[in-house]
Every structure is written in structure tokens, then in C-alpha cells.
Design a protein around this motif. Sequence first.
Motif, PDB file in Angstrom:
ATOM      1  N   VAL A 168       0.835  -1.199   0.000  1.00  0.00           N
ATOM      2  CA  VAL A 168       0.000   0.000   0.000  1.00  0.00           C
ATOM      3  C   VAL A 168       0.871   1.252   0.000  1.00  0.00           C
ATOM      4  N   LEU A 169       1.866   1.303   0.889  1.00  0.00           N
ATOM      5  CA  LEU A 169       2.695   2.495   1.015  1.00  0.00           C
ATOM      6  C   LEU A 169       3.569   2.716  -0.212  1.00  0.00           C
ATOM      7  N   SER A 170       3.987   1.646  -0.861  1.00  0.00           N
ATOM      8  CA  SER A 170       4.802   1.777  -2.076  1.00  0.00           C
ATOM      9  C   SER A 170       3.959   1.917  -3.325  1.00  0.00           C
ATOM     10  N   THR A 171       2.634   1.954  -3.180  1.00  0.00           N
ATOM     11  CA  THR A 171       1.656   2.069  -4.277  1.00  0.00           C
ATOM     12  C   THR A 171       1.780   0.932  -5.279  1.00  0.00           C
ATOM     13  N   THR A 172       2.307  -0.212  -4.829  1.00  0.00           N
ATOM     14  CA  THR A 172       2.358  -1.381  -5.715  1.00  0.00           C
ATOM     15  C   THR A 172       0.975  -1.999  -5.835  1.00  0.00           C
ATOM     16  N   GLY A 173       0.371  -2.353  -4.698  1.00  0.00           N
ATOM     17  CA  GLY A 173      -1.025  -2.777  -4.672  1.00  0.00           C
ATOM     18  C   GLY A 173      -1.337  -3.947  -5.578  1.00  0.00           C
ATOM     19  N   TYR A 174      -0.952  -5.160  -5.172  1.00  0.00           N
ATOM     20  CA  TYR A 174      -1.211  -6.327  -6.021  1.00  0.00           C
ATOM     21  C   TYR A 174      -2.704  -6.596  -6.186  1.00  0.00           C
ATOM     22  N   GLY A 175      -3.497  -6.336  -5.159  1.00  0.00           N
ATOM     23  CA  GLY A 175      -4.932  -6.548  -5.261  1.00  0.00           C
ATOM     24  C   GLY A 175      -5.377  -7.946  -4.922  1.00  0.00           C
ATOM     25  N   SER A 195      -3.234   5.372   4.054  1.00  0.00           N
ATOM     26  CA  SER A 195      -2.590   5.704   2.781  1.00  0.00           C
ATOM     27  C   SER A 195      -2.376   7.202   2.629  1.00  0.00           C
ATOM     28  N   VAL A 196      -3.365   8.001   3.063  1.00  0.00           N
ATOM     29  CA  VAL A 196      -3.236   9.450   2.938  1.00  0.00           C
ATOM     30  C   VAL A 196      -2.027   9.954   3.708  1.00  0.00           C
ATOM     31  N   VAL A 197      -1.789   9.390   4.870  1.00  0.00           N
ATOM     32  CA  VAL A 197      -0.632   9.788   5.665  1.00  0.00           C
ATOM     33  C   VAL A 197       0.624   9.052   5.214  1.00  0.00           C
ATOM     34  N   GLY A 198       0.476   7.775   4.917  1.00  0.00           N
ATOM     35  CA  GLY A 198       1.645   6.931   4.683  1.00  0.00           C
ATOM     36  C   GLY A 198       2.320   7.129   3.344  1.00  0.00           C
ATOM     37  N   ILE A 199       1.578   7.407   2.285  1.00  0.00           N
ATOM     38  CA  ILE A 199       2.206   7.549   0.967  1.00  0.00           C
ATOM     39  C   ILE A 199       3.104   8.781   0.910  1.00  0.00           C
ATOM     40  N   PHE A 226       4.505  10.158   3.466  1.00  0.00           N
ATOM     41  CA  PHE A 226       5.572   9.809   4.397  1.00  0.00           C
ATOM     42  C   PHE A 226       6.587   8.885   3.725  1.00  0.00           C
ATOM     43  N   THR A 227       6.102   7.941   2.927  1.00  0.00           N
ATOM     44  CA  THR A 227       6.999   7.039   2.202  1.00  0.00           C
ATOM     45  C   THR A 227       7.819   7.792   1.172  1.00  0.00           C
ATOM     46  N   LEU A 228       7.203   8.734   0.467  1.00  0.00           N
ATOM     47  CA  LEU A 228       7.941   9.537  -0.503  1.00  0.00           C
ATOM     48  C   LEU A 228       9.040  10.344   0.173  1.00  0.00           C
ATOM     49  N   LEU A 229       8.724  10.917   1.335  1.00  0.00           N
ATOM     50  CA  LEU A 229       9.738  11.657   2.085  1.00  0.00           C
ATOM     51  C   LEU A 229      10.867  10.731   2.528  1.00  0.00           C
ATOM     52  N   PHE A 230      10.510   9.564   3.025  1.00  0.00           N
ATOM     53  CA  PHE A 230      11.512   8.599   3.464  1.00  0.00           C
ATOM     54  C   PHE A 230      12.403   8.146   2.305  1.00  0.00           C
ATOM     55  N   LEU A 231      11.802   7.803   1.179  1.00  0.00           N
ATOM     56  CA  LEU A 231      12.583   7.341   0.029  1.00  0.00           C
ATOM     57  C   LEU A 231      13.466   8.456  -0.519  1.00  0.00           C
ATOM     58  N   THR A 232      12.948   9.693  -0.541  1.00  0.00           N
ATOM     59  CA  THR A 232      13.750  10.814  -1.027  1.00  0.00           C
ATOM     60  C   THR A 232      14.983  11.028  -0.160  1.00  0.00           C
ATOM     61  N   ALA A 233      14.797  10.979   1.167  1.00  0.00           N
ATOM     62  CA  ALA A 233      15.934  11.168   2.065  1.00  0.00           C
ATOM     63  C   ALA A 233      16.949  10.042   1.930  1.00  0.00           C
ATOM     64  N   VAL A 234      16.465   8.805   1.819  1.00  0.00           N
ATOM     65  CA  VAL A 234      17.378   7.667   1.690  1.00  0.00           C
ATOM     66  C   VAL A 234      18.138   7.729   0.374  1.00  0.00           C
ATOM     67  N   VAL A 235      17.434   8.002  -0.717  1.00  0.00           N
ATOM     68  CA  VAL A 235      18.082   8.053  -2.032  1.00  0.00           C
ATOM     69  C   VAL A 235      19.095   9.191  -2.096  1.00  0.00           C
TER      70      VAL A 235
END
Length: 337
Positions: A114-121, A138-142, A144-153
Amino acid sequence: MLQCLSGSSCVRVIEGYRSTWYFLVLVLAYVLYLLFGALVFSAVELPYEEQLRQELWTVKQQFLDDNECLSEERLEEFLTRALEASNYGVSVLNNATTNWNWDFTSALFFASTVLSTTGYGHTVPLSDGGKAFCIIYSVVGIPFTLLFLTAVVQRIMEFSTRRPVEYLHRRWGISKPMLAALHATLLAIITISCFFLIPAIIFSVLEEEWNFLESFYFCFISLSTIGLGDYVPGEGYHQRFRELYKLGITFYLILGLIAMLVVLETFCELQHLKKLRKMFYLRKQKTEDQLNIVDHDHLSFASVSDQAASFREDKTDMFPDDIVSASPTTSNGPMDR
């Protein structure tokens, strides 16, 4: 003469709106590429869909002929209910009852998709409370995930791309654009090997019904966050160490997504790709405040220049040329003696 003027005006119009023309060409190319994909998928998959429909109809008719006491309406009702449950990840088969969709490791795997927006279904919330929580989560986590991935990358890029390229540039004297292109290619090869080829081999061994192509297909669909859901690992009927397996897949998806973003960011920093992107961007226009600041600076500079010029004129009027031109170093005063 008129043709020449009209031709030159057309050239000026084209030059003035070059980025707009490039953008329109980009939109047209994207639409054509979209139509091309639709035609290819339809031509390739439609015959297989027709064949599968025919096979299912044949099996259904054979079952009804072998069980005359069962009406077609009752069978349709049962199949409809079974398919609805299957859409929620619940199977009616006896050998699938041991796999729970909402134990902790399966829920952790679902949260990561869900947080990575992969969503296999393949697994979805069943209750209204679960659906409502999924929306809020999802509204909070997505973001947050983008911020986390941006900082890590950003931190990984500093040590995996920028510093190595700068060091090799100083050490070997190779031009930075060429060195950056070679580094990006090498990084892409390493990423494909570590997160696509090797995992595909592992999945083809652990998943009994998957071949290498299907395993590689799952890796690509997952790490590109497409997540079609037709292949999901750990859903086999006799999967050993299913909880540990799901946990490992969760970490694989997170690390693989980070690696993909690092490779994409590395390629985006190449000079040629930067120039290519700028072709389709709007030119930055100076705002009115910026123009006022520039005009103010220009007027200030002009006023200072005028004041300096008037000061020189006043000095020249106060002192004659022969006195102004004389300097202490050339005079023969008592100090020089």
C-alpha cells in the motif's frame, strides 16, 4: 519581399515558442505510444482470452451433463459467490484454507504494497473499518513514504554516485559527462543483476509453478510499482516457512524500490538527459518583483556612476591640471632631500 517577411516572422514565432512545439510533439508521441501498446496487447492477448472462455464453457457444460440433478442457475450462484470470495483473497479450495491473509506477516506485506503504491490486489480489506483505515493510512503513509525514500536516495546518491564520479574525475582526469554515463551504466547492470536476475532465479526455485520468465516478470512488475497481482509469491498451497518468506519479500521490495530510484536519479543527473528534459519545459519568466529589483539595481548603479563623474568634474574645476597632475613622489620637497 512579403514572402521573406512572412517567412522570417514564422521563424521568429517558432523560435519563440520552441518549448511549446516540443511539448506538443511529446504529447502526440505519448498518445501514439499508448495506442501502439493497446493494439499489441489486444492482438496478442485476445486469442488467449477467447480460448480460455471456450475451455471454461466446455468444462461447465461437461460438469452439468455429469450432474443432471444440479441446475445451471444453482451452479451460477455458487460460482458467483466463490469468485467474489476469491476477489477478497479467500479461496474455497480445501488445500488453501491453511493460508491466512491477515496474519502479521501477511498484513505487513500488505502494508508495504500500500505504502509503495504497488497494490497487487490479491488481498483487500474485508470490513468497512478496514477500508476506512486503509484510506487514512494511505493518505498519511504515501507522502511519508515519498519523504523517506527521497531522504534515503539522497544519501545513497552522495556515496554511490557523486563522490565516486568526483574522485575518479580528479584521479584519472576523465571528463565528468563521460564518467557519469559509464558509472550510470555500470550501476544499472549491477542493479539488474542483484534485484532482477538473481531474485528471478530464486523465485523460480521457491515457487513451484513459476518459470524464470514469470519470476522475472514478477520482479519487474513489483519494483516498477505496477503491481498487477497476477503473480504473488508465498501464496502456494504447500509453501514452507510462509511467514519468514513473506517477511523476506517485504524487505526485498523496499530495498529493490530504493535501488530503482537510485538508478533513475543517477540517469536523470546526466547532462544529456538534463538537456533533453529542458527541451519540453517552459522557460522561467522573471516575475514583476524580480524585474523591479533589477531595474532598481540598474538605477542605483547609474546614480552612483553619475555621482562619481560629477565628483571628478568638481575636482578638476577646483584644481588646475598642473597641480592635480603633480604627485608627492615627483616633487622635490624638503622630505625628499
